[in-house]
Design an enzyme around this catalytic site. Structure first.
Site, PDB file in Angstrom:
ATOM      1  CE1 TYR A  26      -3.297   2.600   0.318  1.00  0.00           C
ATOM      2  CE2 TYR A  26      -2.382   3.428   2.737  1.00  0.00           C
ATOM      3  CZ  TYR A  26      -3.040   3.485   1.155  1.00  0.00           C
ATOM      4  OH  TYR A  26      -4.094   4.727   1.303  1.00  0.00           O
ATOM      5  CG  ASP A  45       5.911   3.905   1.321  1.00  0.00           C
ATOM      6  OD1 ASP A  45       5.849   4.286   1.614  1.00  0.00           O
ATOM      7  OD2 ASP A  45       4.445   3.148   0.665  1.00  0.00           O
ATOM      8  CE  LYS A  57       1.065   4.991   8.034  1.00  0.00           C
ATOM      9  NZ  LYS A  57       0.546   4.873   8.258  1.00  0.00           N
TER      10      LYS A  57
HETATM   11  C1  LIG Z   1       3.798   2.150   3.138  1.00  0.00           C
HETATM   12  C2  LIG Z   1       3.070   2.859   3.272  1.00  0.00           C
HETATM   13  N1  LIG Z   1       2.915   4.188   2.384  1.00  0.00           N
HETATM   14  C3  LIG Z   1       1.766   4.884   2.425  1.00  0.00           C
HETATM   15  C4  LIG Z   1       1.490   5.703   2.731  1.00  0.00           C
HETATM   16  C5  LIG Z   1      -0.151   6.668   3.049  1.00  0.00           C
HETATM   17  O1  LIG Z   1       0.518   7.730   4.157  1.00  0.00           O
HETATM   18  P1  LIG Z   1      -0.654   8.222   4.558  1.00  0.00           P
HETATM   19  O2  LIG Z   1      -2.322   7.349   4.896  1.00  0.00           O
HETATM   20  O3  LIG Z   1       0.443   9.526   5.319  1.00  0.00           O
HETATM   21  O4  LIG Z   1      -1.151   8.960   3.312  1.00  0.00           O
HETATM   22  C6  LIG Z   1       0.255   4.753   3.522  1.00  0.00           C
HETATM   23  C7  LIG Z   1      -0.589   4.349   4.780  1.00  0.00           C
HETATM   24  O5  LIG Z   1      -0.788   3.315   6.063  1.00  0.00           O
HETATM   25  C8  LIG Z   1       1.740   3.301   4.205  1.00  0.00           C
HETATM   26  O6  LIG Z   1       1.092   2.262   5.577  1.00  0.00           O
END
Ligand SMILES: Cc1ncc(COP(=O)(O)O)c(C=O)c1O
Length: 466
Positions: free
Chosen positions: A174, A276, A304
């Site tokens: 994700y 990511d 985060k």
């Molecule tokens: C690995 C990863 N990338 C991107 C995101 C997206 O982050 P946000 O919810 O702050 O947009 C998340 C959200 O859980 C994530 O787990």
């Protein structure tokens, strides 16, 4: 208020556990859950009239009901019914510094009193960028506000740098809710094609097929698939985005050599690699998975945990790639980028809360959690395993190692839900959707917090074993 007591109904279900199915245990635990949450129920009812679905994000709508919170302090959070929880939810992987950490309280309070937004840079931005460069080994940084923005910039940058359109994405990763990455997040297997050649499946409604067609999906830990995609689309792949440790399908570590292999394959084709690290950054190690596995990509996405609870994100990149931002080729913009309050919070998080001593403390708790939960599983003849990575960890409800999304898809999601309910009713807050998510320790947790979690795993194991 101390540890929430579990009403008689739950005790009765325990006594009958030998004759109860998983579904019956879930029903009984949901009943206990609802009995504990009357004030949340009233707020949900009221919220439905002004908030779509009665919550502020669809992922806050847990079953059987969203829990409304009042405050947090240290390792604990408190709901509107006055119940206390050890917080291992961590706000979906954010609260690595715990709640109301003194350094954060001071930094944010000082900054609030001096103005919180100018859309002009403040000095803290340099300090934060310097510290991220030191930890992650990439020289140049920019800021945003969410993980979604960070991965969106990463995808844009890879396309801008190469002049190519295709992106390789891993099935089950994700990366946020923008069009280019909302593909094959938790696809139904009947839609997803063969494991060695997955079909891209829309991860949400509202995603045009033309975006999905620009994403080539591969399995995790399958460098051969990346080689095949590059061979089948010569000169067309801009880059690959991947969680270096998958953390939205339980926790799936990269096999030795996998990250190096995909980096070298991509570079061999003139394509780029983006990690990511929205979840792994700062939690897996002080320098994220990048430092832990010794593979530096072209772009790193953070969000985060870096803001200590305030919304902030970052992308870091090579001088060449970030040069496209510096010279205006790629417009990396945003009204709130480098917001002074977020920068003050990030500075305190990185320099005052996430110290070497704090990481050592988390490591000791990780080991305690790993060993004690494993012992409970063994003592109860349950074939599952514990997977930990720095402050993150999960129980993998399978009798074999999980190396990609297809393995993970075999997990019975009822186990994750029942575990979540038992933990919740026993005073530990985990992320809902227990199959997918995992725990996050913080610098403010202690041994008693871990032991409360372990005691609840014991209760859960007894129920499942029957
Ligand atoms: C690995 C990863 N990338 C991107 C995101 C997206 O982050 P946000 O919810 O702050 O947009 C998340 C959200 O859980 C994530 O787990």
């Amino acid at each position: 208020m101390g540890l929430a007591t579990v009403p008689a109904a739950a005790t009765e279900t325990n006594t009958d556990s030998d004759v109860m199915s998983l579904d019956a245990h879930i029903a009984a635990q949901e009943m206990v859950f609802l009995q504990r949450q009357p004030a949340s129920a009233a707020l949900v009812e009221r919220a439905r009239r002004s908030l779509a679905g009665g919550a502020t994000s669809n992922w806050q709508i847990a079953q059987p009901q969203a829990v409304w919170l009042s405050h947090g302090s240290g390792s604990k959070i408190y709901d509107v019914d006055g119940k206390e929880y050890v917080d291992l939810h961590g706000g979906y992987g954010v609260s690595l510094v715990g709640h109301a950490h003194p350094a954060l309280v001071k930094a944010v309070s000082d900054r609030v009193a001096r103005g919180t937004h100018f859309a002009q840079p403040t000095g803290d931005a340099i300090v934060v960028a310097e510290e991220l460069a030191r930890r992650f080994g990439l020289p140049l940084w920019r800021f945003g506000n969410s993980g979604t923005e960070a991965t969106m910039d990463a995808v844009h940058l890879m396309r801008a740098a190469t002049g190519r359109d295709l992106i390789i994405k891993v099935e089950g990763c994700y990366h946020g809710h923008h069009d280019s990455v909302e593909v094959s997040i938790l696809p139904e297997l009947e839609d997803a094609g063969p494991a060695e050649r997955p079909v891209g499946v829309a991860g949400n409604t509202g995603i045009p097929q033309s975006f999905i067609d620009l994403v080539v999906v591969v399995g995790f830990n399958d460098a051969d698939a990346v080689a095949r995609v590059l061979a089948e689309h010569p000169g067309r792949v801009a880059g690959m985005i991947v969680e270096p440790v998958m953390m939205n399908a339980g926790i799936i570590p990269p096999e030795p050599g996998y990250l190096e292999a995909v980096r070298d394959l991509l570079h061999g084709d003139g394509a780029l690699l983006a990690f990511d690290e929205v979840k792994t950054g700062l939690t897996v190690s002080p320098g994220g998975a990048t430092a832990a596995y010794g593979v530096t990509p072209d772009i790193i996405c953070l969000a985060k945990a870096m803001g200590g609870g305030l919304p902030v994100a970052a992308i870091g990149g090579t001088a060449e790639l970030m040069g496209l931002i510096a010279d205006g080729t790629y417009e990396q913009v945003g009204t709130f980028n480098g917001n002074p309050l977020s920068m003050a919070a990030a500075r305190a998080t990185l320099l005052e809360a996430l110290t070497p001593e704090a990481y050592a403390r988390i490591e000791a708790l990780r080991i305690r959690m790993h060993e004690r939960v494993t012992r409970v599983l063994r003592d109860n003849d349950l074939p599952w395993s514990v997977v930990t990575s720095g402050a993150k960890g999960c129980i993998s409800f399978l009798d074999r190692p999980v190396r990609n999304f297809r393995d993970f898809a075999d997990v019975d999601e009822r186990l994750g839900h029942l575990h979540w309910l038992v933990q919740h009713n026993g005073g530990v807050f985990l992320p809902p959707w227990g199959k997918v998510e995992q725990w996050l320790l913080s610098v403010q947790h202690d041994e008693d917090d871990v032991d409360r979690f372990v005691a609840n795993v014991e209760t859960f194991a007894t129920l499942v074993k029957g």
